[in-house]
Design a protein around this motif. Structure first.
Motif, PDB file in Angstrom:
ATOM      1  N   TYR A 141       0.695  -1.303   0.020  1.00 25.23           N
ATOM      2  CA  TYR A 141      -0.094   0.009   0.010  1.00 25.23           C
ATOM      3  C   TYR A 141       0.911   1.276  -0.059  1.00 25.23           C
ATOM      4  CZ  TYR A 141      -3.411  -3.436   1.157  1.00 25.23           C
ATOM      5  OH  TYR A 141      -4.142  -4.425   1.261  1.00 25.23           O
ATOM      6  N   SER A 142       1.946   1.334  -0.489  1.00 23.22           N
ATOM      7  CA  SER A 142       2.963   2.374  -0.281  1.00 23.22           C
ATOM      8  C   SER A 142       3.906   2.234  -1.630  1.00 23.22           C
ATOM      9  CB  SER A 142       3.747   2.494   0.760  1.00 23.22           C
ATOM     10  OG  SER A 142       4.327   1.275   1.296  1.00 23.22           O
ATOM     11  N   PRO A 186      -1.200  22.542 -22.713  1.00 21.84           N
ATOM     12  CA  PRO A 186      -1.104  21.605 -21.922  1.00 21.84           C
ATOM     13  C   PRO A 186      -2.527  21.831 -20.892  1.00 21.84           C
ATOM     14  CG  PRO A 186       0.279  23.153 -21.410  1.00 21.84           C
ATOM     15  CD  PRO A 186      -0.315  23.353 -22.894  1.00 21.84           C
ATOM     16  N   PRO A 187      -2.619  20.896 -20.072  1.00 26.17           N
ATOM     17  CA  PRO A 187      -3.578  21.192 -18.907  1.00 26.17           C
ATOM     18  C   PRO A 187      -3.243  22.177 -17.944  1.00 26.17           C
ATOM     19  CG  PRO A 187      -2.529  18.979 -18.586  1.00 26.17           C
ATOM     20  CD  PRO A 187      -2.191  19.599 -19.886  1.00 26.17           C
ATOM     21  N   LEU A 188      -4.103  22.747 -17.169  1.00 21.18           N
ATOM     22  CA  LEU A 188      -3.820  23.655 -16.172  1.00 21.18           C
ATOM     23  C   LEU A 188      -2.681  22.886 -15.231  1.00 21.18           C
ATOM     24  CD1 LEU A 188      -4.148  26.506 -14.613  1.00 21.18           C
ATOM     25  CD2 LEU A 188      -6.045  25.064 -13.405  1.00 21.18           C
ATOM     26  N   PHE A 189      -2.939  21.935 -14.793  1.00 18.54           N
ATOM     27  CA  PHE A 189      -2.191  21.015 -13.896  1.00 18.54           C
ATOM     28  C   PHE A 189      -2.004  19.637 -14.170  1.00 18.54           C
ATOM     29  CE2 PHE A 189      -1.877  18.698 -10.090  1.00 18.54           C
ATOM     30  CZ  PHE A 189      -0.652  19.000  -9.352  1.00 18.54           C
ATOM     31  N   THR A 190      -0.712  19.055 -13.981  1.00 17.83           N
ATOM     32  CA  THR A 190      -0.948  17.605 -14.015  1.00 17.83           C
ATOM     33  C   THR A 190       0.179  17.119 -12.763  1.00 17.83           C
ATOM     34  OG1 THR A 190      -0.023  15.691 -15.133  1.00 17.83           O
ATOM     35  CG2 THR A 190       1.055  17.729 -15.756  1.00 17.83           C
ATOM     36  N   THR A 191      -0.317  16.002 -12.319  1.00 13.13           N
ATOM     37  CA  THR A 191       0.763  15.541 -11.052  1.00 13.13           C
ATOM     38  C   THR A 191       1.890  14.902 -11.695  1.00 13.13           C
ATOM     39  OG1 THR A 191      -0.531  13.354 -11.282  1.00 13.13           O
ATOM     40  CG2 THR A 191      -1.323  15.028  -9.643  1.00 13.13           C
ATOM     41  N   GLY A 192       1.871  14.496 -13.033  1.00  9.26           N
ATOM     42  CA  GLY A 192       2.962  13.634 -13.612  1.00  9.26           C
ATOM     43  C   GLY A 192       2.307  12.384 -13.096  1.00  9.26           C
ATOM     44  N   VAL A 193       3.139  11.272 -13.633  1.00  7.99           N
ATOM     45  CA  VAL A 193       2.791   9.805 -13.147  1.00  7.99           C
ATOM     46  C   VAL A 193       3.140   9.523 -11.631  1.00  7.99           C
ATOM     47  CG1 VAL A 193       3.058   7.248 -13.583  1.00  7.99           C
ATOM     48  CG2 VAL A 193       3.180   8.903 -15.526  1.00  7.99           C
ATOM     49  N   ILE A 194       2.410   9.215 -10.801  1.00 10.31           N
ATOM     50  CA  ILE A 194       2.499   9.099  -9.409  1.00 10.31           C
ATOM     51  C   ILE A 194       2.225   7.907  -8.716  1.00 10.31           C
ATOM     52  CG2 ILE A 194       2.644  11.537  -8.861  1.00 10.31           C
ATOM     53  CD1 ILE A 194      -0.427  11.278  -8.038  1.00 10.31           C
ATOM     54  N   GLY A 195       2.747   7.372  -7.866  1.00 10.85           N
ATOM     55  CA  GLY A 195       2.216   6.207  -6.927  1.00 10.85           C
ATOM     56  C   GLY A 195       2.733   4.930  -7.326  1.00 10.85           C
ATOM     57  N   HIS A 196       2.769   4.063  -6.511  1.00  8.38           N
ATOM     58  CA  HIS A 196       2.843   2.625  -6.710  1.00  8.38           C
ATOM     59  C   HIS A 196       2.421   1.733  -5.483  1.00  8.38           C
ATOM     60  CE1 HIS A 196       5.963   3.613  -9.842  1.00  8.38           C
ATOM     61  NE2 HIS A 196       5.687   2.599 -10.280  1.00  8.38           N
ATOM     62  N   ASP A 197       1.173   2.417  -5.054  1.00  9.22           N
ATOM     63  CA  ASP A 197       0.475   2.088  -3.946  1.00  9.22           C
ATOM     64  C   ASP A 197      -0.043   0.518  -3.903  1.00  9.22           C
ATOM     65  OD1 ASP A 197       1.400   4.471  -3.296  1.00  9.22           O
ATOM     66  OD2 ASP A 197      -0.350   5.148  -2.664  1.00  9.22           O
ATOM     67  N   ASN A 198      -0.770   0.267  -5.138  1.00 10.67           N
ATOM     68  CA  ASN A 198      -1.161  -0.923  -5.718  1.00 10.67           C
ATOM     69  C   ASN A 198      -2.347  -1.240  -4.529  1.00 10.67           C
ATOM     70  OD1 ASN A 198      -0.419  -2.301  -7.613  1.00 10.67           O
ATOM     71  ND2 ASN A 198       0.937  -3.323  -6.475  1.00 10.67           N
ATOM     72  N   THR A 199      -3.021  -0.105  -4.111  1.00  9.43           N
ATOM     73  CA  THR A 199      -4.370  -0.075  -3.260  1.00  9.43           C
ATOM     74  C   THR A 199      -5.681  -0.664  -3.799  1.00  9.43           C
ATOM     75  OG1 THR A 199      -3.457   1.911  -1.900  1.00  9.43           O
ATOM     76  CG2 THR A 199      -5.730   1.513  -1.711  1.00  9.43           C
ATOM     77  N   ILE A 200      -5.697  -0.176  -5.206  1.00  5.51           N
ATOM     78  CA  ILE A 200      -7.009  -0.587  -5.755  1.00  5.51           C
ATOM     79  C   ILE A 200      -7.024  -2.204  -5.881  1.00  5.51           C
ATOM     80  CG2 ILE A 200      -8.248  -0.631  -8.051  1.00  5.51           C
ATOM     81  CD1 ILE A 200      -7.111   2.014  -8.463  1.00  5.51           C
ATOM     82  N   CYS A 201      -5.943  -2.813  -6.521  1.00  3.60           N
ATOM     83  CA  CYS A 201      -6.337  -4.432  -6.491  1.00  3.60           C
ATOM     84  C   CYS A 201      -6.012  -5.197  -5.095  1.00  3.60           C
ATOM     85  CB  CYS A 201      -4.921  -4.745  -7.419  1.00  3.60           C
ATOM     86  SG  CYS A 201      -3.518  -4.618  -6.882  1.00  3.60           S
ATOM     87  N   ARG A 202      -5.425  -4.274  -4.231  1.00  2.00           N
ATOM     88  CA  ARG A 202      -5.474  -4.876  -3.012  1.00  2.00           C
ATOM     89  C   ARG A 202      -6.310  -4.676  -1.940  1.00  2.00           C
ATOM     90  NH1 ARG A 202       1.483  -5.486  -3.083  1.00  2.00           N
ATOM     91  NH2 ARG A 202       1.370  -7.374  -4.240  1.00  2.00           N
ATOM     92  N   HIS A 203      -7.627  -4.134  -2.129  1.00  4.30           N
ATOM     93  CA  HIS A 203      -8.690  -3.875  -1.403  1.00  4.30           C
ATOM     94  C   HIS A 203      -8.285  -2.905  -0.319  1.00  4.30           C
ATOM     95  CE1 HIS A 203      -9.043  -7.748  -3.706  1.00  4.30           C
ATOM     96  NE2 HIS A 203      -8.080  -8.311  -2.899  1.00  4.30           N
ATOM     97  N   GLY A 204      -7.522  -2.035  -0.633  1.00  8.69           N
ATOM     98  CA  GLY A 204      -7.214  -1.029   0.424  1.00  8.69           C
ATOM     99  C   GLY A 204      -8.108   0.235   0.155  1.00  8.69           C
ATOM    100  N   ILE A 205      -8.359   1.228   1.086  1.00  6.61           N
ATOM    101  CA  ILE A 205      -9.013   2.368   0.785  1.00  6.61           C
ATOM    102  C   ILE A 205      -8.294   3.596   1.108  1.00  6.61           C
ATOM    103  CG2 ILE A 205      -9.747   2.655   3.394  1.00  6.61           C
ATOM    104  CD1 ILE A 205     -12.207   2.832   0.008  1.00  6.61           C
ATOM    105  N   HIS A 206      -7.106   3.450   1.295  1.00  4.31           N
ATOM    106  CA  HIS A 206      -6.092   4.475   1.073  1.00  4.31           C
ATOM    107  C   HIS A 206      -4.421   4.077   1.093  1.00  4.31           C
ATOM    108  CE1 HIS A 206      -4.356   3.781   5.434  1.00  4.31           C
ATOM    109  NE2 HIS A 206      -5.673   3.682   5.556  1.00  4.31           N
ATOM    110  N   GLY A 207      -3.756   4.724   0.496  1.00  2.75           N
ATOM    111  CA  GLY A 207      -2.262   4.267   0.466  1.00  2.75           C
ATOM    112  C   GLY A 207      -1.470   5.542   1.269  1.00  2.75           C
TER     113      GLY A 207
END
Length: 640
Positions: free
Chosen positions: A266-267, A568-589
């Motif tokens: 989850y992180s 371009p868009p007003l803002f972009t986060t860029g590619v972020i995160g490797h939390d894997n929360t979605i597939c591992r049934h979490g609700i936050h990372g």
């Protein structure tokens, strides 16, 4: 309880700790737990497993510069056995493995300790990991203790009052009895031909039983004949990585019982411990307590569970323990305390100080604001402020720390400006501290409640084909498999549209912004819309859009205002995160907070739209979960 003193029997290839209540057998000099005799059961561990695959410490490591959260698996087998303490009151034994430059093992000296006390219905284990400055650097994604129990005996698992159930057998996860639901994540299977027909059609996945550190105090298994419980009790979070919200595995089908100390779950790589060249490091993991109990006249497992919770409270109150013989584990007298008060000031909410809603307050290694959630090298000490905003953190190990806090109901993180030096016996009162959360102007509108979780948004019912019965009509309904697929079923033609003033985020805001599956099996990104009205606009002023994310996984969030094709868009986060929360049934990372400047020239009087595009479309598991969104007017504006 037996009145016998603790005895230690030493043989050539094994040693036995015996206090008359239980006997624990360990390999010599490996320090693998091969047998636990208790209450007439010859061995609570799985005797069908090889002796080195029953109860053990292990880790995963990789060479410095490696990317990701995987590496070389290492079951820690000692090379030297030493008796540390031997008396009728206590036995403490050590199994060490020292590193030298010819080794292919992880560059660590590891000292595994096992402790048995008189009249104690269990045993303790802790370990000291040490890396010397001149040794090669490396990465450490994970370390833990694993116990594999008798599958014939232990078939009921308990993690919390409302998270316990009879569990499938490990045989049910064999290829002929189950179907892997996604090849990238083989932990999740559909039981198609289980030995016990009651489990047919259920999903089994160890990640469905994850738990936040703050709630992960006791978990384990029970046997019905005889009525015996096996429990892993963690009395303190000080040695676990990532802070109180970090999620870890607990128990799962096997039956397996874990004590997780360091993991990237989850992180992602942010929680991989990475030692740099010339960096010394030492850490004590544990002690944790393996508690055994019995109830001769019980009709179910509830008396064992209730007793295990009482024992957990006893262990928590006894922390820090006085009995560990290692000088690397400080007693209470060798530690210090910090106390104070923390309040919130947000003049756009109230002209007075605001109660902090039981703020989370903690000491962690010095770092940037919010760095505690990525820390994995040092120790952390957390508490919750009381109803009047006072807090007290006791028994802090000697060293330098920052004081950090965050407040449910408010965005952002607090960090006290000065480094706090803890010395033995100190009692530091920091007085009254004030947290001013990010804010530039009055709220025009908001979505959600800022608590670093997506649990307050709409979580759909699962597909009936992918059910875990434990989570039907359960507060943790987000732990069901394949909820991400429900998004396209609920929004088959167009993506989510949320209208300020009429929509309800608990019903109309899907808990995760995920991809949409195309007919050809590929995936596409999604664009959500927030529609709102403004009575007037300050064209020359800057508005603020606050975006708090509960988690992200290989996602890119792009923000556009009133023009869905702006490039371009007003803002972009860029590619972020490797939390894997979605597939591992979490609700936050990992928590992420963004502030976007919105020029008044992009807004209009009347109808406006914020376009939220999650642009990455490589799999069903990429995406984000929101915590909270707010649009603020310029501070001098009357447009609210």
């Amino acid at each position: 309880m037996s009145s016998l003193g603790v005895q230690l029997h030493i043989e050539d290839d094994h040693v036995i700790m015996d206090n008359g209540t239980l006997q624990v057998t360990l390999s010599n000099p490996g320090g693998i737990v091969t047998g636990i005799h208790y209450n007439g059961i010859d061995n609570l561990l799985e005797v069908l497993n090889e002796e080195d695959n029953r109860g053990y410490w292990d880790l995963v490591w990789s060479e410095t510069g490696s990317i990701g959260t995987t590496g070389t698996y290492d079951r820690i087998i000692g090379t030297k056995f030493t008796v540390i303490v031997k008396s009728e009151e206590q036995v403490e034994i050590s199994f060490t493995r020292e590193w030298n430059h010819e080794d292919k093992n992880v560059p660590l000296n590891i000292d595994k300790r096992f402790v048995m006390l008189r009249n104690s219905s269990g045993f303790y284990s802790y370990a000291i990991y040490e890396h010397l400055k001149e040794w090669p650097p490396f990465n450490l994604p994970q370390t833990r203790i694993v116990f594999k129990l008798s599958k014939e005996k232990f078939q009921y698992m308990a993690i919390a009052d409302d998270r316990q159930r009879n569990m499938p057998l490990p045989d049910d996860r064999l290829p002929e009895r189950c179907q892997i639901l996604n090849s990238d994540f083989p932990e999740a299977v559909l039981l198609v031909n289980p030995i016990e027909p009651q489990y047919k059609g259920e999903v089994d996945d160890k990640y469905q039983y994850s738990c936040e550190n703050q709630n992960l105090r006791v978990h384990g298994w029970t046997c019905m004949d005889p009525h015996v419980g096996f429990w892993q009790i963690t009395p303190s979070d000080e040695f676990r990585s990532g802070g109180p919200l970090k999620q870890n595995l607990t128990s799962h089908v096997g039956p397996i019982c874990l004590a997780m100390f360091l993991s990237a779950h989850y992180s992602g790589e942010d929680l991989v411990l990475k030692l740099k060249p010339d960096e010394p490091w030492k850490k004590v993991f544990g002690p944790v307590f393996i508690y055994l109990n019995s109830a001769s006249d019980a009709k179910d497992s509830s008396p064992l569970w209730e007793d295990a919770k009482k024992q957990m409270m006893t262990e928590v109150k006894s922390w820090p323990y006085e009995f560990p013989a290692s000088t690397d584990f400080p007693t209470s007298k060798q530690r210090g305390n910090v106390s104070g008060r923390i309040r919130v000031r947000d003049s756009f909410v109230s002209h007075d100080h605001i109660l902090s809603h039981r703020a989370y307050v903690g000491l962690a290694p010095p770092g940037d604001v919010g760095s505690w959630q990525r820390d994995c090298k040092g120790y952390q000490f957390w508490t919750r402020a009381d109803a009047n905003d006072y807090y007290s953190i006791k028994n802090i190990r000697e060293g330098n720390y920052n004081l950090y806090a965050w407040v449910p109901g408010f965005i952002g993180d607090y960090r006290y400006g000065l480094t706090i030096n803890i010395i033995p016996g100190c009692d530091i009162d920091l007085g009254s501290l004030v947290y001013e959360p990010p804010r530039d102007g009055p709220t025009l509108w908001e979505i959600g409640y800022p608590d670093r979780s997506a649990a307050g948004f709409y979580v759909p019912d699962p597909n009936p084909k992918y059910i875990n019965k434990l989570y039907v009509n359960h507060p943790d309904r987000f732990r069901q498999w394949a909820l991400w697929e429900r998004y396209a079923e609920l929004y088959p033609n167009e993506d989510l549209v949320y209208t300020i003033g009429t929509s309800d985020y608990t019903k109309d805001w899907f808990f995760a912004q995920v991809t949409r599956k195309n007919d050809d099996g590929t995936y596409q990104g999604t664009t959500w819309k927030i529609k709102f009205q403004l009575d007037n606009v300050s064209q020359t002023k800057i508005y603020k859009l606050r975006l708090a994310l509960a988690t992200a996984n290989i996602a890119e969030l792009q923000i556009r205002i009133n023009d869905s094709k702006a490039d371009p868009p007003l803002f972009t986060t860029g590619v972020i995160g490797h939390d894997n929360t979605i597939c591992r049934h979490g609700i936050h990372g990992l928590y992420r907070l963004y502030t976007i400047d919105v020029p008044g020239t992009l807004l209009v009087k009347g109808d406006n739209t914020v376009f939220l595009t999650q642009a990455v479309s490589t799999s069903p598991f990429v995406g984000i979960m929101y915590d909270y969104i707010r649009l603020e007017a310029p501070s001098s504006s009357t447009s609210a």
